[in-house]
Write an enzyme that holds these catalytic residues in place. Sequence first.
Site, short mmCIF file in Angstrom:
data_model
loop_
_atom_site.label_atom_id
_atom_site.label_comp_id
_atom_site.label_asym_id
_atom_site.label_seq_id
_atom_site.Cartn_x
_atom_site.Cartn_y
_atom_site.Cartn_z
N TYR A 1 75.15 43.89 62.22
CA TYR A 1 74.45 43.77 60.94
C TYR A 1 75.34 44.35 59.85
CZ TYR A 1 70.41 43.18 57.90
OH TYR A 1 69.57 42.78 56.89
N LYS B 1 58.32 22.47 75.60
CA LYS B 1 59.52 21.66 75.39
C LYS B 1 60.74 22.55 75.20
CE LYS B 1 61.05 17.43 74.73
NZ LYS B 1 60.39 16.15 74.55
N ASP C 1 59.93 11.00 72.10
CA ASP C 1 58.89 10.07 72.56
C ASP C 1 59.41 8.65 72.57
OD1 ASP C 1 56.78 12.10 72.68
OD2 ASP C 1 57.00 12.13 70.52
N ASN D 1 49.80 8.58 80.75
CA ASN D 1 49.60 9.84 81.45
C ASN D 1 48.45 10.61 80.78
OD1 ASN D 1 50.16 11.77 83.36
ND2 ASN D 1 52.18 12.31 82.56
N ASN E 1 60.66 12.45 80.77
CA ASN E 1 61.66 12.62 79.72
C ASN E 1 62.60 13.80 79.97
OD1 ASN E 1 60.17 10.58 78.59
ND2 ASN E 1 60.05 11.50 76.57
#
Length: 387
Positions: free
Chosen positions: A44, A99, A167, A292, A322
Amino acid sequence: MRLSVPSHTVIDLQDPIFLAHRGGKLRTSTTVPLDSREDLSVAYTPGVARVCEAIAADESLARTHTWRSNVVAVVTDGTAVLGLGDIGPAASLPVMEGKAALFRQFADVDAVPICLDTKDPDEIVAAVAAIAPSFGGINLEDIAAPRCFDIEDRLKARLDIPVFHDDQHGTAVVVLAALTNALRLQDRRAEDLTVTIVGAGAAGVAITKILTEAGVGDVIVCDSTGIVHEGRGRLNSVKARLATFTNRTGRRGDVTAALRGADVLVGVSGGSIPESALEGMAPNAIVFALANPTPEVAPETALRHAAIVATGRSDYPNQINNVLAFPGIFRGALDAGAPQITEAMKLAAARAIADIAAEDLAADRIVPSPLDPRVAPAVAAAVKAAA
């Protein structure tokens, strides 16, 4: 309008599912020590200022000296979540967390869930573009059609990092991989096929495009009204475009007409298909019923008319999942520093997935297991090479 929770829904906070989600499924961690005053001065202030000044002088250093090269935003508006529909951004967060966990588990990619409280495409595009400097890629997720197409196209044009609506394209890549291996088993060629796709939403449109790109002879798309064809009234711009390069024989009618003589059925509609419609398919038919949790046609029923059957479910063989595609696709794109994910990269990903399953090919094993540790590295390598 958002989905209303059914009055009979049981919420048991002591259920193992709820306990597993308590507190969420993600956390952040540091990659440098923070145990001493010197550590603080490096990570930092004041040390960090030198890196900031360097990036201000040469922005490309943000890719190598921040987490940007390995982090993806998983973005949704909560309008098309799993099989639940429009449940809103807050209710979609567990899915987006999941995800992100898959990105980390399968491809060593960090991911951050971003759930936007707006359905307005202009606002979504503006919000994603505004946060893009913090990320190396954007994974759009569970955004309803047809606005998902416009949102993705506008973000791809505006940003210099990969934008990928899973998708659409993740599903399409895995469908192509599965079909490739089904044809290997049957010693058939893509150019000889007639494929009927039931469902013209995000997945259906992308599958149509990738199968056409892969050389399939003819694709017939069927929505809730019937076969998509030129001259049919009330087609939105996306379906009107589909009509220009599909259905080359000019079929009209319902799903039964769409399946008559078809070699392959790909269901991505969330509806149901009567068994009588399958009776008209060609011999040695291939059926992918991917809705699904309830497939468009029960696998047991489909097997009475088809030689090879796949679903989106984990409790049946040949799961079209997927997770076989998106982790490796982003891993490869990030490693290559690619500004976008191209059609060539998607086709390469499909070939990589198919080739892994081809090592042990059978009618009930046309795609690898989602847990196969070989998949993501193979897809990443293929995508990076294609980039």
